[in-house]
Design a protein around this motif. Structure first.
Motif, PDB file in Angstrom:
ATOM      1  N   LEU A 357       0.875  -1.125   0.002  1.00 41.63           N
ATOM      2  CA  LEU A 357       0.009   0.125  -0.052  1.00 41.63           C
ATOM      3  C   LEU A 357       0.970   1.199   0.119  1.00 41.63           C
ATOM      4  O   LEU A 357       1.756   1.256   0.754  1.00 41.63           O
ATOM      5  N   LYS A 358       0.619   2.089  -0.952  1.00 44.76           N
ATOM      6  CA  LYS A 358       1.331   3.308  -0.875  1.00 44.76           C
ATOM      7  C   LYS A 358       0.619   4.473  -1.041  1.00 44.76           C
ATOM      8  O   LYS A 358      -0.357   4.535  -1.728  1.00 44.76           O
ATOM      9  N   GLN A 359       0.840   5.627  -0.423  1.00 42.93           N
ATOM     10  CA  GLN A 359      -0.247   6.644  -0.164  1.00 42.93           C
ATOM     11  C   GLN A 359       0.502   8.013  -0.245  1.00 42.93           C
ATOM     12  O   GLN A 359       1.655   8.101   0.451  1.00 42.93           O
ATOM     13  N   ARG A 360       0.250   8.913  -0.791  1.00 38.36           N
ATOM     14  CA  ARG A 360       0.627  10.534  -0.947  1.00 38.36           C
ATOM     15  C   ARG A 360      -0.486  11.319  -0.799  1.00 38.36           C
ATOM     16  O   ARG A 360      -1.583  11.181  -1.360  1.00 38.36           O
ATOM     17  N   MET A 361      -0.260  12.553  -0.008  1.00 37.76           N
ATOM     18  CA  MET A 361      -1.490  13.453   0.130  1.00 37.76           C
ATOM     19  C   MET A 361      -1.009  14.775   0.290  1.00 37.76           C
ATOM     20  O   MET A 361       0.191  14.809   1.151  1.00 37.76           O
ATOM     21  N   GLY A 362      -1.189  15.856  -0.328  1.00 39.18           N
ATOM     22  CA  GLY A 362      -0.784  17.232  -0.137  1.00 39.18           C
ATOM     23  C   GLY A 362      -2.143  18.116  -0.266  1.00 39.18           C
ATOM     24  O   GLY A 362      -2.957  18.200  -1.219  1.00 39.18           O
ATOM     25  N   MET A 363      -1.904  19.421   0.620  1.00 38.56           N
ATOM     26  CA  MET A 363      -2.873  20.390   0.643  1.00 38.56           C
ATOM     27  C   MET A 363      -2.111  21.651   0.951  1.00 38.56           C
ATOM     28  O   MET A 363      -1.412  21.795   1.929  1.00 38.56           O
ATOM     29  N   VAL A 364      -2.174  22.767  -0.003  1.00 36.41           N
ATOM     30  CA  VAL A 364      -1.608  23.900   0.393  1.00 36.41           C
ATOM     31  C   VAL A 364      -2.709  24.975   0.032  1.00 36.41           C
ATOM     32  O   VAL A 364      -3.543  24.753  -0.680  1.00 36.41           O
ATOM     33  N   GLY A 365      -2.708  26.247   0.809  1.00 37.90           N
ATOM     34  CA  GLY A 365      -3.844  27.038   0.580  1.00 37.90           C
ATOM     35  C   GLY A 365      -3.454  28.406   1.403  1.00 37.90           C
ATOM     36  O   GLY A 365      -2.364  28.664   1.833  1.00 37.90           O
ATOM     37  N   ILE A 366      -4.372  29.593   0.869  1.00 35.52           N
ATOM     38  CA  ILE A 366      -4.101  30.725   1.308  1.00 35.52           C
ATOM     39  C   ILE A 366      -5.595  31.132   1.806  1.00 35.52           C
ATOM     40  O   ILE A 366      -6.367  30.850   1.177  1.00 35.52           O
ATOM     41  N   THR A 367      -5.502  31.947   2.954  1.00 30.05           N
ATOM     42  CA  THR A 367      -6.735  32.441   3.390  1.00 30.05           C
ATOM     43  C   THR A 367      -6.540  34.030   3.679  1.00 30.05           C
ATOM     44  O   THR A 367      -5.291  34.417   3.862  1.00 30.05           O
ATOM     45  N   ASN A 368      -7.525  34.928   3.503  1.00 32.98           N
ATOM     46  CA  ASN A 368      -7.499  36.125   3.715  1.00 32.98           C
ATOM     47  C   ASN A 368      -8.743  36.743   4.642  1.00 32.98           C
ATOM     48  O   ASN A 368     -10.016  36.398   4.282  1.00 32.98           O
ATOM     49  N   THR A 369      -8.545  37.207   5.658  1.00 31.69           N
ATOM     50  CA  THR A 369      -9.845  37.920   6.610  1.00 31.69           C
ATOM     51  C   THR A 369      -9.617  39.219   6.545  1.00 31.69           C
ATOM     52  O   THR A 369      -8.574  39.904   6.899  1.00 31.69           O
ATOM     53  N   THR A 370     -10.804  40.043   6.102  1.00 34.71           N
ATOM     54  CA  THR A 370     -10.938  41.170   6.172  1.00 34.71           C
ATOM     55  C   THR A 370     -12.133  41.909   6.856  1.00 34.71           C
ATOM     56  O   THR A 370     -13.168  41.343   6.929  1.00 34.71           O
ATOM     57  N   TYR A 371     -11.589  42.768   8.013  1.00 33.50           N
ATOM     58  CA  TYR A 371     -12.693  43.246   8.895  1.00 33.50           C
ATOM     59  C   TYR A 371     -13.058  44.900   8.300  1.00 33.50           C
ATOM     60  O   TYR A 371     -12.197  45.666   8.125  1.00 33.50           O
ATOM     61  N   PHE A 372     -14.210  44.952   7.773  1.00 35.25           N
ATOM     62  CA  PHE A 372     -14.653  45.993   7.150  1.00 35.25           C
ATOM     63  C   PHE A 372     -15.170  47.136   8.290  1.00 35.25           C
ATOM     64  O   PHE A 372     -14.690  48.384   7.954  1.00 35.25           O
ATOM     65  N   ASP A 373     -15.467  46.742   9.171  1.00 37.70           N
ATOM     66  CA  ASP A 373     -15.814  47.623  10.395  1.00 37.70           C
ATOM     67  C   ASP A 373     -15.982  46.848  11.746  1.00 37.70           C
ATOM     68  O   ASP A 373     -15.531  45.570  11.682  1.00 37.70           O
TER      69      ASP A 373
END
Length: 788
Positions: A357-373
């Motif tokens: 059994l062979k397995q590979r997994m990868g996840m990359v991401g970018i987040t942005n939180t903006t506070y308007f008021d």
């Protein structure tokens, strides 16, 4: 093995009883306070920290941050107060040297000032941080994940202590929630669905594995949902894990190193500069068993389990109005068995098989939180995921040549994007709405040999891409400080079958006394099965039948939950939930495959024609009695009594594979404060699990003898209940605080009584009899960790 354990315990007690503090010790506590509804940081909140000997107070700054320095190692209580907001207390926060403690707190604005209502964090501790969740939700901290016996710092194994949750087997952390298949579980990281985050995942559609890729060094608090989910969660039937990485320390650089049976692990975190609040956090782990294997220490005919994983989170704030972050998680693993190349030693079929059994997994991401008021924020996240699993099973013939029996390969490359807008309209009304888009590219192959040792036949071979579009809207209305009404709508459009689904959700929560709450939640939920289920090409001359599964609906389920909670004696609580779930539009087989339903599948390819005529029904009662950690001890008792049935295409009802009928958990632990300065700790934890046995179809002995392998009687599927499952786990640890660093040593013993619980009944061609296949016995997991 017993000698090694005895030696470890002797060294452990010697270190714990003879080492004491000879220096001054300083700890740091920091965090952020935010508005629970708007998610916006709050300046000017009074934060009070105290223990039995001292009290100190600060106010949060313009970014909602607070910080305490020069604190003594040990446990403290944190209280957050602000005019117009409900008071929140966080109890028993552990402070250690070498590791800054970071606590984030949310406080809620009062609807009116007519009646003072004090809410302590013990109330929020047992439910998700998500304010739109009223029932069947649980939040647990990293410390709890480390504390509970034999959880192995794994969120999935931690959840197995909750009411209504059952492990599918000892070799995997896949879980059954309220009688539902593990395939219905949703894993989310930073607000997006993620690939299966576990090493040694068994097959297509699996949601668990042998070892979690998620390190406790990386995680913030985890939210777990077992039914009637809020509207923002889609593509889930049984449960939801909502995970977030914590932010690295923005004040100082910190490091951690750990050596244990599960792996060699290292972590680093800290600020990019003294003048910037941005930070990084990174963690890497490598298989200890693989290192031992390279040193010549082998494990019989089994291949050495190999795995490694890497995770990171980079936090990049730009003033008080915006925060950007980069995150990632990846892992590789392999496992298998070697064949015995001497036919005189073949006692079982597996002796002459080669498995890998062979397995590979990868996840990359970018987040942005903006506070308007001070009332509005926008959260956006984009990720790219890739996962690949390959499985091979060969057997040796009398000439010791390999004959392939099974070849499986499934590769997914997925891009996802989501954006969520949160608005606190006023003190009584909060809305949250968002949209999620997924692109799924797949390459799937499944080949299996028919009866005997003929050449494998291709059952699934498909390659292509599809899309999934989801959206949601939620509204929370607070009639007063006692009553919350939550309504929502989730919609899904599946491009693979070109069908649109609407899922209404609603709940109401009534706190009729300061310490008692009654809640009701209902909703519709859908789940897209593994892509291979829809792309399977059936072996037939009928063109419609050949692509029949391509037009299958998603499985659907109606959830209803009635819950009651009472807090008493400050740190005690009792929680009861009565639930009913009705599953419909479930893919099931027909004709000769009438017994088959995706309800009963852990994982694996489906290569037979299916219809959406299946049904299912789960109902039960869950009870939780808990003493929260205080006065250096805790305990937890959970009980669940339930029934789980499914209906075939011909209208007959049967037990599901997961209808164990009952499950009971009893956990407890005690801390002992030792040393001259009373800053070092011995921890002891234990767990007792008792549940009914899983179910399987009866083995047809005559047919099995004729075929030479296990053949089940499917005229009455899952009619046989295996013996009850009983397991006792223990945990023992010691933490030593030095001046600027600390070290920990511990052992987790899974199945300390070495009971060989039954996993299945199978046919043994050597003895020509039906025998029990047993689960694994005692497993001691030792570790040593340093933080500085």
């Amino acid at each position: 093995m017993k000698t090694a354990i005895h030696l470890f315990l002797f060294v452990f007690l010697f270190l714990a009883l003879n080492l004491s503090a000879q220096q001054s010790y300083n700890c740091t506590l920091s965090g952020k306070v935010s508005d629970k509804d708007s998610k916006v940081p709050l300046p000017g909140v009074t934060v009070i920290v105290s223990d039995k000997t001292f009290t100190d107070a600060v106010s949060t700054d313009a970014s909602g941050d607070f910080k305490f320095s020069n604190l003594k190692p040990g446990r403290v209580n944190i209280k957050c107060t602000m005019i117009g907001f409900e008071e929140v207390t966080v109890s028993e926060v552990l402070l250690t040297t070498g590791k800054q403690t970071i606590i984030n707190v949310s406080i809620q604005e009062k609807v009116n000032e007519m009646k003072e209502v004090v809410i302590k964090s013990e109330r929020s501790k047992y439910r998700a941080r998500n304010e739109f969740a009223a029932v069947s939700s649980q939040s647990f901290s990293v410390e709890e994940t480390k504390r509970y016996a034999a959880t192995l710092n794994d969120p999935a194994r931690m959840a197995q202590s909750f009411a209504g949750v059952v492990s599918s087997n000892d070799e995997s952390n896949q879980i059954v929630v309220r009688g539902n298949s593990p395939r219905g579980m949703l894993w989310r990281l930073e607000g997006l669905e993620m690939p299966n985050p576990n090493h040694f995942a068994s097959s297509e559609g699996a949601t668990g594995g042998g070892v979690s890729m998620l390190s406790a060094n990386m995680l913030s608090n985890t939210d777990f949902y077992s039914g009637a989910f809020p509207a923002e969660f889609g593509n889930a039937l049984s449960g939801v894990f909502d995970l977030h990485f914590r932010k690295g320390n923005s004040n100082k650089h910190e490091f951690a190193a750990q050596v244990g049976i599960l792996g060699l692990e290292a972590a680093a975190e800290g600020p990019f500069s003294k003048k910037y609040k941005g930070s990084f956090l990174i963690n890497y782990r490598y298989s200890t068993l693989d290192v031992l294997g390279k040193l010549g220490i082998t494990f019989g005919q089994s291949q050495t389990p190999k795995y490694q994983d890497l995770a990171f989170n980079i936090n990049l704030p730009s003033g008080r109005k915006s925060v950007l972050s980069l995150f990632g998680l990846g892992g590789m693993s392999s496992l298998g068995n070697k064949a015995v190349r001497d036919s005189t030693k073949w006692k079982e079929t597996t002796d002459k098989q080669v498995e890998e059994l062979k397995q590979r997994m990868g996840m990359v991401g970018i987040t942005n939180t903006t506070y308007f008021d001070e009332k509005s924020s926008l959260y956006t996240v984009v990720s790219l995921n890739a996962s690949q699993n390959k499985y091979f099973l060969d057997t040796l013939n009398n000439n010791y040549s390999n004959q392939n029996l099974v070849t499986e390969s499934f590769t997914y490359i997925t891009a996802r994007a989501a954006t969520t807008f949160n608005r606190k309209i006023d003190v009584k009304n909060t809305i949250r709405t968002g949209i999620i888009f997924s692109y799924l590219n797949y390459d799937l192959l499944n080949k299996e040999a028919a009866a005997g040792f003929s050449d494998p036949q291709t059952k699934v071979q498909s390659k292509g891409a599809t899309y999934l579009l989801q959206g949601f809207y939620q509204w929370k209305h607070r009639l007063n400080n006692q009553v919350n009404i939550i309504s929502g709508l989730h919609f899904t459009y599946s491009f693979i079958n070109k069908k649109f689904y609407i899922e209404p959700r609603a709940s109401i929560e009534y706190r009729f006394k300061e310490n008692q709450t009654l809640a009701l939640g209902v909703g519709l939920h859908n789940r897209l099965d593994a892509i291979s289920t829809y792309t399977t090409a059936i072996s037939t001359t009928n063109p419609f039948e050949r692509n029949r599964n391509h037009y299958l609906d998603m499985s659907r389920s109606f959830h209803s939950v009635l819950g009651y909670n009472i807090n008493f004696l400050k740190n005690f609580r009792v929680k009861a939930e009565l639930y009913f779930q009705y599953l419909f539009s479930v893919p099931v087989g027909y004709g000769a495959n009438d017994y088959l339903s995706t309800i009963n599948q852990n994982d694996g390819f489906v290569s037979v024609p299916l219809k959406n005529t299946g049904r299912g029904m789960n109902y039960g009662l869950e009870l939780t009695f808990e003493k929260l950690f205080s006065q250096n001890y805790y305990f937890l008792f959970t009980a669940s009594v339930f029934d789980s049935k499914y209906r075939t295409d011909n209208g007959r009802w049967f037990n599901t594979a997961y209808n164990t009928r009952y499950v009971f958990n009893l956990l407890g632990g005690k801390e002992f404060v030792i040393g001259k300065k009373k800053i070092n700790r011995i921890t002891t934890n234990a767990k007792i699990l008792w549940r009914g046995g899983l179910r399987q179809s009866t083995v047809d002995l005559a047919a099995s003898k004729a075929a030479g392998y296990t053949v089940f009687d499917q005229t009455h599927p899952f009619s046989e209940k295996l013996p009850d499952y009983v397991r006792v786990d223990l945990g023992l640890g010691y933490r030593k605080n030095q001046k600027k660093w600390n070290w920990q040593v511990g052992v987790e013993i899974q199945n300390v009584i070495n009971r060989l619980n039954v996993a299945a009944r199978i046919y043994n061609p050597k003895t020509q009899a039906v025998e029990y296949k047993k689960n694994i016995g005692i497993i001691p997991i030792l570790f040593f960790k340093v933080e500085f």
